[in-house]
Write a protein that holds these residues in place. Structure first.
Motif, PDB file in Angstrom:
ATOM      1  N   ARG A 278       0.810  -1.209   0.000  1.00 52.77           N
ATOM      2  CA  ARG A 278       0.000   0.000   0.000  1.00 52.77           C
ATOM      3  C   ARG A 278       0.850   1.269   0.000  1.00 52.77           C
ATOM      4  NH1 ARG A 278      -2.611  -1.054   4.194  1.00 52.77           N
ATOM      5  NH2 ARG A 278      -4.309  -2.246   3.265  1.00 52.77           N
ATOM      6  N   SER A 279       2.059   1.170   0.514  1.00 53.55           N
ATOM      7  CA  SER A 279       2.936   2.344   0.572  1.00 53.55           C
ATOM      8  C   SER A 279       3.745   2.542  -0.707  1.00 53.55           C
ATOM      9  CB  SER A 279       3.904   2.215   1.763  1.00 53.55           C
ATOM     10  OG  SER A 279       4.762   1.100   1.592  1.00 53.55           O
ATOM     11  N   THR A 280       3.540   1.678  -1.709  1.00 53.43           N
ATOM     12  CA  THR A 280       4.270   1.790  -2.976  1.00 53.43           C
ATOM     13  C   THR A 280       3.844   3.056  -3.720  1.00 53.43           C
ATOM     14  OG1 THR A 280       4.388  -0.627  -3.136  1.00 53.43           O
ATOM     15  CG2 THR A 280       4.817   0.627  -5.146  1.00 53.43           C
ATOM     16  N   SER A 282       5.487   4.207  -6.789  1.00 54.00           N
ATOM     17  CA  SER A 282       5.687   4.085  -8.233  1.00 54.00           C
ATOM     18  C   SER A 282       4.637   3.194  -8.874  1.00 54.00           C
ATOM     19  CB  SER A 282       7.081   3.508  -8.524  1.00 54.00           C
ATOM     20  OG  SER A 282       7.219   3.196  -9.882  1.00 54.00           O
ATOM     21  N   PRO A 283       3.849   3.702  -9.821  1.00 57.11           N
ATOM     22  CA  PRO A 283       2.853   2.873 -10.514  1.00 57.11           C
ATOM     23  C   PRO A 283       3.495   1.682 -11.230  1.00 57.11           C
ATOM     24  CG  PRO A 283       2.456   5.207 -10.936  1.00 57.11           C
ATOM     25  CD  PRO A 283       3.790   5.114 -10.257  1.00 57.11           C
ATOM     26  N   ALA A 284       4.729   1.864 -11.696  1.00 58.31           N
ATOM     27  CA  ALA A 284       5.403   0.788 -12.417  1.00 58.31           C
ATOM     28  C   ALA A 284       5.717  -0.404 -11.507  1.00 58.31           C
ATOM     29  CB  ALA A 284       6.686   1.313 -13.056  1.00 58.31           C
ATOM     30  N   LYS A 285       5.848  -0.154 -10.209  1.00 58.76           N
ATOM     31  CA  LYS A 285       6.191  -1.226  -9.276  1.00 58.76           C
ATOM     32  C   LYS A 285       4.949  -1.959  -8.737  1.00 58.76           C
ATOM     33  CE  LYS A 285      10.531   0.757  -7.574  1.00 58.76           C
ATOM     34  NZ  LYS A 285      11.263   1.242  -6.372  1.00 58.76           N
ATOM     35  N   LEU A 286       3.762  -1.361  -8.938  1.00 58.51           N
ATOM     36  CA  LEU A 286       2.550  -1.965  -8.401  1.00 58.51           C
ATOM     37  C   LEU A 286       2.275  -3.341  -9.017  1.00 58.51           C
ATOM     38  CD1 LEU A 286      -0.002   0.992  -8.117  1.00 58.51           C
ATOM     39  CD2 LEU A 286       1.050  -0.300  -6.262  1.00 58.51           C
ATOM     40  N   GLN A 287       2.372  -3.434 -10.334  1.00 61.43           N
ATOM     41  CA  GLN A 287       2.051  -4.694 -11.013  1.00 61.43           C
ATOM     42  C   GLN A 287       2.946  -5.855 -10.563  1.00 61.43           C
ATOM     43  OE1 GLN A 287      -0.383  -5.636 -13.163  1.00 61.43           O
ATOM     44  NE2 GLN A 287       0.502  -7.704 -13.187  1.00 61.43           N
ATOM     45  N   SER A 324      -4.218  -1.641  -8.075  1.00 63.28           N
ATOM     46  CA  SER A 324      -4.121  -0.344  -7.415  1.00 63.28           C
ATOM     47  C   SER A 324      -3.624  -0.590  -6.001  1.00 63.28           C
ATOM     48  CB  SER A 324      -5.489   0.345  -7.390  1.00 63.28           C
ATOM     49  OG  SER A 324      -6.386  -0.371  -6.559  1.00 63.28           O
ATOM     50  N   THR A 325      -3.368   0.477  -5.267  1.00 63.94           N
ATOM     51  CA  THR A 325      -2.853   0.320  -3.908  1.00 63.94           C
ATOM     52  C   THR A 325      -3.882  -0.315  -2.967  1.00 63.94           C
ATOM     53  OG1 THR A 325      -3.527   2.605  -3.449  1.00 63.94           O
ATOM     54  CG2 THR A 325      -1.218   2.233  -4.079  1.00 63.94           C
ATOM     55  N   SER A 326      -5.143  -0.391  -3.407  1.00 62.34           N
ATOM     56  CA  SER A 326      -6.197  -0.947  -2.552  1.00 62.34           C
ATOM     57  C   SER A 326      -6.671  -2.329  -3.005  1.00 62.34           C
ATOM     58  CB  SER A 326      -7.395   0.011  -2.503  1.00 62.34           C
ATOM     59  OG  SER A 326      -7.942   0.188  -3.793  1.00 62.34           O
TER      60      SER A 326
END
Length: 376
Positions: A278-280, A282-287, A324-326
């Motif tokens: 959840r604290s990420t 960078s959008p690139a690191k989410l996946q 997404s972060t959620s």
């Protein structure tokens, strides 16, 4: 706790007495002869196979009693008996007895259910019917199936039952018969008798424990040595709420070590993996992070699969299409509640927690009173 222990000590039901259920290996009894290895192995196929087998139920009750959480199975059994009652008058009195013993907020053997279920059950018992307890019984059943049942299958108790039932049905080999390559003389006693699925599980646990011990942030040395040892006040604060336990560094270490000892540390590991995710920023690191968490904890072949219901699993899987972060919030909430209602109370009753409290010292103020100078 005193009331609950009193209830346990006063029980004389032989089904709850493991010494009665499984006699010593050198004794031959009718009960032991009636239990075969195939029957015991079938207990691992499904929770229903365990519950609806006379000796499986007895062993499971004994296991839960050893964890001080037998109120769940006792409540489930009370509900089963309640459904069979034909008399309306007896329904009312039995429903009231079950509610006061297991469901009421002041019940001496309160089961782990949410407030909404408790209130709904209270209302339905105003005019009791044989189905009045179905919802709350299903909740407790699900909790045992997802948490207590897997622990039972991994317990020494279950392994001993498998080994003993297998041993009583085996003939001793001739003295001149050598050991085969598949079962060398150095093999751990009873290991050869375990089903293949148990051996594979043992290999998996070995790998899991190896990875756990390599993680420094789960090392308990900081909780036991030197100035980082928790104070008595800190240990007592952990009893106030699950949140206060997790917010304490030493509390989190102690709780994690407790879950490791029960082979259920995947719950706390998943919870903190979600916190980190959840604290990420960078959008690139989410996946890639989301995929790693899903593969490790949620996927059908996950090596550290957590106990969540089918609906939650499907929702989380759908969220993975556009992470997404959620996207793990629902699954994380389910695991948080499972730990808060089941693992956390057991931790507070465990020898590990009691030892920490006994070894902890009261907090002392650093400031000291200045010494009085000598007068002339």
């Amino acid at each position: 706790m005193k009331t609950r222990l009193g209830c346990l000590s006063n029980k004389s039901d032989s089904n709850s007495d493991f010494s009665e259920f499984l006699p010593p290996a050198h004794e031959t009894t009718a009960r032991c002869r009636k239990l075969s290895t195939d029957e015991v192995v079938r207990w691992s196929e499904s929770f229903d196979h365990l519950l609806f087998h006379k000796y499986g139920l007895a062993a499971f009750r004994t296991f839960l009693k050893s964890e001080f959480s037998d109120e769940n199975i006792e409540f489930w059994m009370a509900c089963e008996e309640y459904k069979k009652i034909k008399s309306s008058n007896k329904l009312v009195s039995r429903a009231d007895k079950i509610f006061k013993e297991f469901i009421d907020s002041q019940a001496p053997r309160e089961v782990n259910i949410d407030y909404r279920t408790r209130e709904k059950t209270k209302q339905s018992l105003g005019d009791p019917s044989p189905t009045s307890l179905n919802d709350v019984q299903a909740k407790v059943y699900s909790l045992m199936e997802k948490d207590s049942y897997p622990r039972f299958l991994r317990s020494k108790m279950y392994q001993d039952i498998v080994n003993r039932t297998h041993a009583k049905g085996q003939r001793k080999p001739p003295k001149d018969q050598g050991t085969t390559p598949a079962q060398p003389a150095t093999m751990c006693k009873g290991l050869a008798s375990l089903p293949t699925c148990c051996l594979e599980r043992a290999k998996e646990l070995k790998a899991r424990l190896g990875s756990i011990l390599q993680k420094q942030n789960w090392n308990l040395s900081g909780c036991k040595i030197g100035q980082n040892k928790p104070t008595l006040e800190e240990c007592q604060r952990w009893k106030q709420s699950f949140e206060k336990l997790l917010s304490s560094k030493c509390g989190m270490c102690a709780f994690t070590a407790f879950l490791v000892s029960e082979f259920s540390e995947e719950n706390i590991a998943f919870y903190f993996a979600c916190e980190d995710y959840r604290s990420t920023k960078s959008p690139a690191k989410l996946q890639p992070k989301a995929q790693k968490i899903y593969d490790e904890f949620i996927g059908s072949d996950a090596p550290r699969e957590i106990n969540i219901d089918h609906e939650t699993r499907d929702i989380t899987k759908a969220n993975m299409l556009a992470p997404s972060t959620s996207c793990f919030d629902l699954a994380q909430y389910r695991i948080y509640m499972l730990m808060a209602k089941d693992c956390y109370p057991r931790f507070l009753r465990s020898p590990a927690y009691r030892d920490l409290v006994c070894q902890a010292k009261p907090c002392t103020k650093a400031s000291k009173q200045p010494r009085q100078g000598k007068t002339a």
